[in-house]
Design a protein around this motif. Structure first.
Motif, short mmCIF file in Angstrom:
data_model
loop_
_atom_site.label_atom_id
_atom_site.label_comp_id
_atom_site.label_asym_id
_atom_site.label_seq_id
_atom_site.Cartn_x
_atom_site.Cartn_y
_atom_site.Cartn_z
N GLU B 199 0.83 -1.21 0.00
CA GLU B 199 0.00 0.00 0.00
C GLU B 199 0.87 1.27 0.00
O GLU B 199 0.66 2.15 -0.85
N PRO B 200 1.85 1.38 0.88
CA PRO B 200 2.68 2.60 0.84
C PRO B 200 3.40 2.79 -0.50
O PRO B 200 3.48 3.92 -1.00
N LEU B 201 3.89 1.71 -1.10
CA LEU B 201 4.56 1.84 -2.40
C LEU B 201 3.59 2.30 -3.48
O LEU B 201 3.99 2.86 -4.49
N ASN B 202 2.29 2.08 -3.24
CA ASN B 202 1.26 2.55 -4.17
C ASN B 202 0.63 3.87 -3.72
O ASN B 202 -0.43 4.25 -4.19
N ILE B 207 -2.65 -0.52 7.15
CA ILE B 207 -2.89 -0.78 8.57
C ILE B 207 -1.91 -1.84 9.05
O ILE B 207 -1.79 -2.90 8.45
N LEU B 208 -1.25 -1.55 10.17
CA LEU B 208 -0.39 -2.54 10.82
C LEU B 208 -1.10 -2.98 12.11
O LEU B 208 -1.16 -2.22 13.07
N ALA B 260 13.54 -1.99 5.72
CA ALA B 260 13.88 -2.31 4.33
C ALA B 260 13.10 -1.39 3.38
O ALA B 260 13.64 -0.87 2.40
N LEU B 261 11.82 -1.19 3.71
CA LEU B 261 10.99 -0.29 2.89
C LEU B 261 11.56 1.13 2.93
O LEU B 261 11.65 1.80 1.89
N ARG B 262 12.00 1.57 4.13
CA ARG B 262 12.55 2.92 4.26
C ARG B 262 13.83 3.06 3.42
O ARG B 262 14.00 4.04 2.69
N ALA B 271 5.78 6.57 6.20
CA ALA B 271 4.82 7.33 7.01
C ALA B 271 3.37 6.93 6.73
O ALA B 271 2.46 7.24 7.49
N LEU B 272 3.14 6.21 5.62
CA LEU B 272 1.77 5.78 5.28
C LEU B 272 1.32 4.57 6.10
O LEU B 272 0.17 4.15 6.01
N ILE B 273 2.23 3.97 6.89
CA ILE B 273 1.85 2.82 7.71
C ILE B 273 1.22 3.31 9.01
O ILE B 273 1.83 4.07 9.76
N LYS B 274 -0.02 2.91 9.25
CA LYS B 274 -0.76 3.33 10.46
C LYS B 274 -0.90 2.15 11.41
O LYS B 274 -1.33 1.07 11.00
N ARG B 275 -0.58 2.37 12.67
CA ARG B 275 -0.72 1.30 13.67
C ARG B 275 -2.14 1.25 14.21
O ARG B 275 -2.66 2.27 14.67
#
Lengths: 322, 322
Positions: B199-202, B207-208, B260-262, B271-275
């Motif tokens: 999702e972040p790459l797109n 959601i985590l 790795a993504l960073r 920053a698009l990953i939400k906990r």
């Protein structure tokens, strides 16, 4: 207390029924429903004795409708027969277990979740297969080398999952070889372990199809009944997620079995054992474990004999000349 | 070479079909029969594309009648759905495997024993359940904590027994979590492992549902296809009696996935990953292994990525912006 015994006409089923008919359940009389294909002459008198196949359509729903508090599922064809009759093995040893679980679950649902019977399933050490470490415990992988063993693993897995979901409250007990079996030989590949003791004690010749050096685990029929009753009463919260337990037993070689027989009954009795190798039986038995630990079961109060002498004496006391 | 793919419409099924359509089988063109409930828009062109459920009566007999040389059985509902829809889980994930085995065995019998197809089944590391040692291998016991895991164990056991009898020539491969899955999220409890990268790459939020410290094993979809092809061609005599293999993968924590993504895509993407903790998913994932060895598979030539960076790059190369 309502108790259903599937496979009640078999040797262990009859001994279980006899114990429950005599002692009741935890001090109170038990209502016992027996089911099997056939019964011995003069079967143990029970509340209801049903005759049929566990593969009969609708049977499990009908039996579950009574909402037994405890179900003992002992019905099975033996290892040798499941190996030679592939279809029958799966149809008898696997599918009825699924049908039973689904039928009990349907009653659970109808009861709004209140009905959750204890299910005690006789699994087997045939769930294990070579190569083995010298000794292993309940954590060893289930990699059977017979169809019978595969069918037992599968039933264990189903019972575990239905229990995890709360539909039933199941326990699978992995029986070692039950020895000395009274009565006639059956088609179990393990039959000779009993035969070499039973037949000579009855003045008959017995065939030993494997070398003396073969080592194996044994428990008496009396211990097997004790295992079933313990499994029916234990607090399953103590089991955690893994509801299949290795049962304890006596590990010894065929030579040690024979020496115990000699100590108790003498040379003339031992002389009735005839050596006649059978490659099929040798191959099956080679795939079975020689020695395993039953730490979890022992901690939970399951008890077996501590010597093969004791096993021979149990047979003489309980079954010889009856 | 006639190849049947059950579950051909799924993500891995499509990638497998694409590879076989492009490269053929061992240098020769392959006749590919695809079966699934549904296909994506513009599916991979194959010889025959069938649509239906693996639970359709008579289906397996019909598919087996073509005598495919290789059967890839990928059809399954995912872990989260098998957990919430108990009946569907068993009806889709267990019984069709039995029907398939029986149908292939019937052709084996009709052929006088000459027909004995290679069957490659996608099992899962969900066959394992906590408590786990820090690290374990192919010898670890199968004690699943989900219905999905139980169904996979049961299929492994059936395939093993039908193979032991010589009716089919089966291999079960226990896939680690396949990551990064392209496309939309599915109902798998493991879905977020891909979601937090994809999702972040797109440019979308992800959601985590579990803590950063969760550790898990991953392999890319490309590796999964490689596993399937290797399982289809290997000499099963090298497997001995135990035909279920742990597949290799990259063991890392969610925090390491995010780093790795960073490294590859930068802070704004991360920053698009939400906990947003989800107790059901946390509970399911807690029951899964964190790290295991795939010694047998590695010795047999199965290969996965060696870092999570490589897995992210595989996704970018193979799937991003397609």
């Amino acid at each position: 207390m309502r108790i259903l015994i599937l496979g009640a006409g078999g040797m262990i089923g009859q001994k279980l029924a006899a114990r429950l008919a005599r002692d009741g359940w935890q001090g109170a009389p038990a209502e016992i429903v027996a089911h099997d294909m056939a019964y011995p002459p003069n079967p143990v008198p029970v509340t209801r004795q049903l005759t049929g196949s566990v593969t009969d359509p609708g049977l499990m729903a009908q039996l579950a409708a009574d909402r037994p508090d405890i179900v003992f599922h002992l019905a099975s064809i033996v290892s040798g027969e499941a190996e030679t009759d592939f279809d029958k093995g799966w149809q008898v040893n696997m599918f009825p277990c699924w049908e039973l679980l689904q039928a009990l679950r349907a009653e659970h649902d109808k009861s709004g979740g209140a009905y959750r019977p204890r299910l005690v399933f006789t699994s087997s050490i045939a769930v294990f297969g070579a190569p083995f470490p010298e000794i292993f415990d309940d954590e060893f992988l289930t990699a059977p080398l017979t169809s019978y063993g595969a069918q037992k693993v599968i039933c264990e897995q189903m019972i575990n999952d239905f229990s995890r979901k709360g539909f039933v409250d199941g326990v699978s007990i992995r029986l070692p070889t039950i020895c000395v079996r009274p009565g006639k030989p059956n088609k179990a590949a393990s039959g000779f372990f009993s035969g070499i003791i039973r037949e000579p004690l009855n003045g008959q010749e017995a065939i030993l199809p494997v070398p003396d050096t073969v080592s194996h685990m044994h428990a008496s029929p009396r211990s097997a009944v004790g295992f079933l009753l313990r499994a029916a009463e234990l607090d399953t919260a103590e089991l955690g997620a893994r509801r299949a337990l290795n049962m304890p037993g006596v590990a010894c070689t065929v030579a040690e079995q024979i020496e115990a027989l000699r100590d108790i009954a003498g040379n003339n009795v031992v002389a009735l054992i005839k050596r006649q190798p059978d490659p099929l039986i040798e191959r099956i038995v080679e795939g079975w474990p020689r020695r395993f630990l039953a730490r979890r079961a022992e901690a939970l109060g399951f008890k077996a004999e501590t010597s093969f002498h004791e096993i021979v004496r149990t047979y003489i006391e309980e079954d010889l000349n009856r």
